[in-house]
Design an enzyme around this catalytic site. Structure first.
Site, PDB file in Angstrom:
ATOM      1  N   ALA A 220       0.881  -1.157  -0.032  1.00 18.11           N
ATOM      2  CA  ALA A 220       0.001  -0.036   0.069  1.00 18.11           C
ATOM      3  C   ALA A 220       0.911   1.055   0.071  1.00 18.11           C
ATOM      4  O   ALA A 220       2.119   1.109   0.455  1.00 18.11           O
ATOM      5  CB  ALA A 220      -0.960   0.073   1.188  1.00 18.11           C
ATOM      6  N   PRO A 221       0.640   2.205  -0.621  1.00 17.33           N
ATOM      7  CA  PRO A 221       1.110   3.535  -0.728  1.00 17.33           C
ATOM      8  C   PRO A 221       1.341   4.186   0.743  1.00 17.33           C
ATOM      9  O   PRO A 221       0.208   3.883   1.614  1.00 17.33           O
ATOM     10  CB  PRO A 221       0.442   4.666  -1.595  1.00 17.33           C
ATOM     11  CG  PRO A 221      -1.026   4.048  -1.801  1.00 17.33           C
ATOM     12  CD  PRO A 221      -0.722   2.302  -1.411  1.00 17.33           C
ATOM     13  N   GLY A 222       2.362   5.060   1.041  1.00 13.45           N
ATOM     14  CA  GLY A 222       2.342   5.510   2.205  1.00 13.45           C
ATOM     15  C   GLY A 222       3.647   5.194   2.736  1.00 13.45           C
ATOM     16  O   GLY A 222       4.096   4.458   2.519  1.00 13.45           O
ATOM     17  N   ILE A 223       3.867   6.048   4.125  1.00 20.07           N
ATOM     18  CA  ILE A 223       5.062   5.503   4.707  1.00 20.07           C
ATOM     19  C   ILE A 223       4.873   4.511   5.398  1.00 20.07           C
ATOM     20  O   ILE A 223       3.937   3.961   6.261  1.00 20.07           O
ATOM     21  CB  ILE A 223       5.403   6.864   6.131  1.00 20.07           C
ATOM     22  CG1 ILE A 223       5.624   7.986   5.173  1.00 20.07           C
ATOM     23  CG2 ILE A 223       6.548   6.417   6.817  1.00 20.07           C
ATOM     24  CD1 ILE A 223       5.694   9.089   6.415  1.00 20.07           C
TER      25      ILE A 223
ATOM     26  N   GLY B 236       5.045   1.313   8.142  1.00 18.30           N
ATOM     27  CA  GLY B 236       4.797   1.304   9.580  1.00 18.30           C
ATOM     28  C   GLY B 236       5.770   0.522  10.211  1.00 18.30           C
ATOM     29  O   GLY B 236       6.178  -0.389   9.552  1.00 18.30           O
ATOM     30  N   LEU B 237       5.834   0.609  11.416  1.00 19.87           N
ATOM     31  CA  LEU B 237       6.555  -0.305  12.419  1.00 19.87           C
ATOM     32  C   LEU B 237       6.013  -1.469  12.821  1.00 19.87           C
ATOM     33  O   LEU B 237       6.641  -2.493  13.004  1.00 19.87           O
ATOM     34  CB  LEU B 237       7.107   0.701  13.489  1.00 19.87           C
ATOM     35  CG  LEU B 237       8.035   1.843  13.108  1.00 19.87           C
ATOM     36  CD1 LEU B 237       8.488   2.605  14.165  1.00 19.87           C
ATOM     37  CD2 LEU B 237       9.393   1.588  12.281  1.00 19.87           C
TER      38      LEU B 237
ATOM     39  N   LYS C 178      -3.916  -5.754   6.370  1.00 21.93           N
ATOM     40  CA  LYS C 178      -2.836  -5.254   7.406  1.00 21.93           C
ATOM     41  C   LYS C 178      -2.597  -6.412   8.206  1.00 21.93           C
ATOM     42  O   LYS C 178      -3.456  -7.352   8.782  1.00 21.93           O
ATOM     43  CB  LYS C 178      -3.648  -4.284   8.270  1.00 21.93           C
ATOM     44  CG  LYS C 178      -4.020  -3.047   7.696  1.00 21.93           C
ATOM     45  CD  LYS C 178      -4.817  -1.812   8.534  1.00 21.93           C
ATOM     46  CE  LYS C 178      -3.712  -1.049   9.430  1.00 21.93           C
ATOM     47  NZ  LYS C 178      -4.518  -0.141   9.844  1.00 21.93           N
TER      48      LYS C 178
ATOM     49  N   ASP D 224     -13.815   1.283  10.833  1.00 22.99           N
ATOM     50  CA  ASP D 224     -14.011  -0.075  11.346  1.00 22.99           C
ATOM     51  C   ASP D 224     -13.008  -1.174  10.568  1.00 22.99           C
ATOM     52  O   ASP D 224     -12.600  -0.997   9.517  1.00 22.99           O
ATOM     53  CB  ASP D 224     -15.546  -0.436  11.146  1.00 22.99           C
ATOM     54  CG  ASP D 224     -15.974  -1.466  11.867  1.00 22.99           C
ATOM     55  OD1 ASP D 224     -15.091  -2.178  12.729  1.00 22.99           O
ATOM     56  OD2 ASP D 224     -16.880  -2.331  11.370  1.00 22.99           O
TER      57      ASP D 224
END
Length: 597
Positions: free
Chosen positions: A327-330, A332-333, A348, A383
């Site tokens: 997915a685009p974006g920074i 995640g940790l 996710k 949700d």
């Protein structure tokens, strides 16, 4: 033409008894579910908001509790050796027979699947044993009692004012209205404007669902006007004024606003339904582009919503050919996030380990997501649908994505033939990350978009504060922008209750060494929060800084958070309106002098 063997007679008494036990478990569940939904009327009438919140949360757990009861009963009464494959096939067929004339067959089928999936191994999850697709039609199911699904009114005969007043009084709320005739006049004026200059057709009527929809501190009348072949959806919120009197707060006609009211970012409605499929069908006429799965979910029937969503997903996989990608974006940790470009959701997966500075565990992350599932999401938290043992076609994964998943979550990802099995994941509506939204607006020089994003960001945080939620990590990357331009929080691994946080001022430095130190010169406990530091991470862009300080400078002060925490501790339940303030009948625009003040 191939010969088809005549089906053998169902002969297993054990199979029938198992089917009956499972349906009894479901019937108990829905009986309790309806009772809780009916009680919402009493809580509204008595303004018992705290109890209403508690009961709404408790209702979410009803389903799993009844499933576990049924599983326990079956495991106590039957040995596994007694129930071979042929018995399980007969169980399903007997169950289908028991659902003839049932009022909630689609819910009962989902309950059956839940019980079976708690007993059987995943390799048995096929159409012979469970309901991969619905077996019993929900078309034209009618309630048995005196309560219809919806009531029909004829304003051309009775007059619009009398009709609207009768719509309200038919709900028989045991609380006084401040001035019902005044409010009906206001609704009538807007409704006449809605119909405009349309000539009244012979079929002109108003249809209204027979039970109110309860959520937060409001009750909602849901209906539609019909004139010829045109449908005019409307929703009328009923609230309390400061004198503890009922008022009709506004009337919503805009399909976008109605869709936002019934959004995936809000907690489930409490609404009494004997035939839920009839309510879903009615709501689909108001929101034709909203999938049935989402409508079932907003009605509190989230397990069926989850099952229907998965059926839609499998259908989409069959008729699409694009591949899953990161997915685009920074990055995640805590989560690795991937998506199918043609499908408006993201997937996710919790990583097996978390690099510093994250200090959490898989179980803690799951607890945070469960907290959100059970909490009032107030239109500002997405949700999530939680799944176990989901099979994806291996051919739809790039080698890079699969390698990434195996590297960061090896305990969760397995290859099994031509399938990828993910043992645990969350599925969430896809949104544009707010940091990307702001960055793209900045590149275009679109100051209006930047201001809108920052106003919505601050409003989202303040709405969350109103329901005792502190986001924890307030970076823009953890918020998304929906297709309606609303900002929504979606990263829950650091979420906390406001009442569990200690909001502090940064103490003044004691000397020059304190002032120049790169480390804090004051003690910091685990749940200490210093709002004055937020600006360091949020206000690096000058345009963003300008609009943030213009609209939400109070978020950078400890006083704002301390005051909000105190109100929550005192038992105050905030008003949160799922529609623009300026639509309220009581709304009065601020004068220039008041705005300046």
């Amino acid at each position: 033409m191939p010969q088809t063997a005549f089906p053998k007679l169902l002969s297993s008494q054990i199979a029938f008894d198992i089917a009956r036990t499972i349906l009894d478990g479901f019937d108990k569940h829905y009986r309790l579910f309806r009772a809780a939904s009916q009680d919402a009327k009493r809580y509204f009438e008595t303004s018992d908001w705290k109890t209403a919140q508690i009961k709404a949360r408790e209702r979410i757990a009803f389903y799993d509790a009844r499933v576990q009861e049924s599983v326990q009963t079956l495991e106590d009464e039957y040995d596994r050796e007694e129930i071979d494959d042929e018995v399980w096939r007969e169980v399903k067929l007997h169950y289908i027979g028991l659902l003839i004339n049932h009022k909630q067959p689609e819910l009962a089928e989902t309950f059956f699947n839940s019980v079976c999936c708690n007993i059987l191994h995943r390799t048995y999850f096929h159409n012979d044993f469970i309901f991969v697709r619905p077996a019993v039609s929900t078309e034209y199911i009618e309630p048995e009692g005196m309560q219809p699904t919806y009531r029909v009114y004829y304003p051309a005969t009775d007059g619009l004012h009398y009709t609207l007043k009768r719509i309200v009084t038919n709900f028989q709320l045991a609380a006084p209205f401040a001035d019902l005739d005044r409010d009906v006049n206001l609704v009538e004026a807007r409704m006449r404007a809605m119909f405009g200059s349309d000539l009244l057709e012979p079929n002109h009527q108003i249809q209204v669902l027979a039970t109110l929809f309860y959520r937060n501190k409001g009750a909602y009348i849901v209906g539609k006007g019909i004139n010829g072949n045109r449908i005019y959806p409307f929703v009328v919120p009923i609230l309390y004024n400061r004198k503890r009197e009922l008022v009709l707060d506004t009337v919503l006609f805009d399909p976008t606003l109605i869709t936002v009211l019934f959004s995936f970012t809000r907690a489930y409605f409490m609404v009494d339904m004997e035939v839920p499929s009839a309510y879903v069908q009615f709501l689909r006429t108001l929101m034709p582009y909203k999938p049935r799965s989402e409508i079932y979910t907003i009605l509190g029937l989230q397990k069926l919503g989850k099952a229907a969503f998965y059926r839609d997903f499998l259908h989409h996989l069959r008729y699409s050919s694009d591949c899953f990608e990161s997915a685009p974006g920074i990055r995640g940790l805590v989560m690795v996030v991937f998506a199918l470009p043609s499908f408006p959701y993201v997937f996710k997966v919790i990583k097996d380990y978390f690099p510093p500075p994250k200090e959490t565990t898989r179980e803690l992350v799951k607890e945070k997501y469960l907290l959100v599932k059970n909490h009032d999401r107030v239109g500002r938290m997405a949700d999530t649908l939680e799944y176990s043992s989901v099979a994806f076609p291996r051919a739809r994964f790039s080698s890079e994505l699969l390698a990434d998943l195996k590297q960061v979550a090896p305990s969760i990802v397995e290859e099994e033939g031509d399938e990828i099995i993910i043992k645990h994941l969350y599925i969430e509506r896809r949104m544009t990350p707010l940091n990307i939204w702001l960055s793209e607006a900045d590149k275009r020089g679109d100051h209006a978009a930047i201001e809108h994003g920052i106003v919505e960001y601050g409003n989202a945080i303040k709405d969350l504060v109103g329901v005792n939620i502190f986001p924890g990590d307030m970076l823009y990357k953890n918020f998304g922008v929906t297709k309606h331009g609303r900002v929504v929080f979606y990263d829950y691994d650091e979420i906390e209750y406001i009442t569990d946080c200690n909001f502090r001022h940064i103490p003044a430095p004691r000397n020059e060494e304190d002032e120049m130190s790169s480390e804090p010169w004051y003690s910091v406990a685990k749940n200490d929060v210093f709002p004055e530091q937020f600006g360091t991470f949020l206000l690096g862009n000058l345009e963003v800084r300008k609009y943030f300080l213009k609209h939400h400078a109070d978020l950078l002060t400890a006083q704002y958070w301390q005051k909000a925490k105190q109100r929550i501790l005192e038992g105050h339940v905030e008003d949160v309106f799922p529609y623009p303030q300026e639509l309220r009948f009581s709304y009065k625009p601020l004068t220039p002098a008041a705005r300046a003040a």
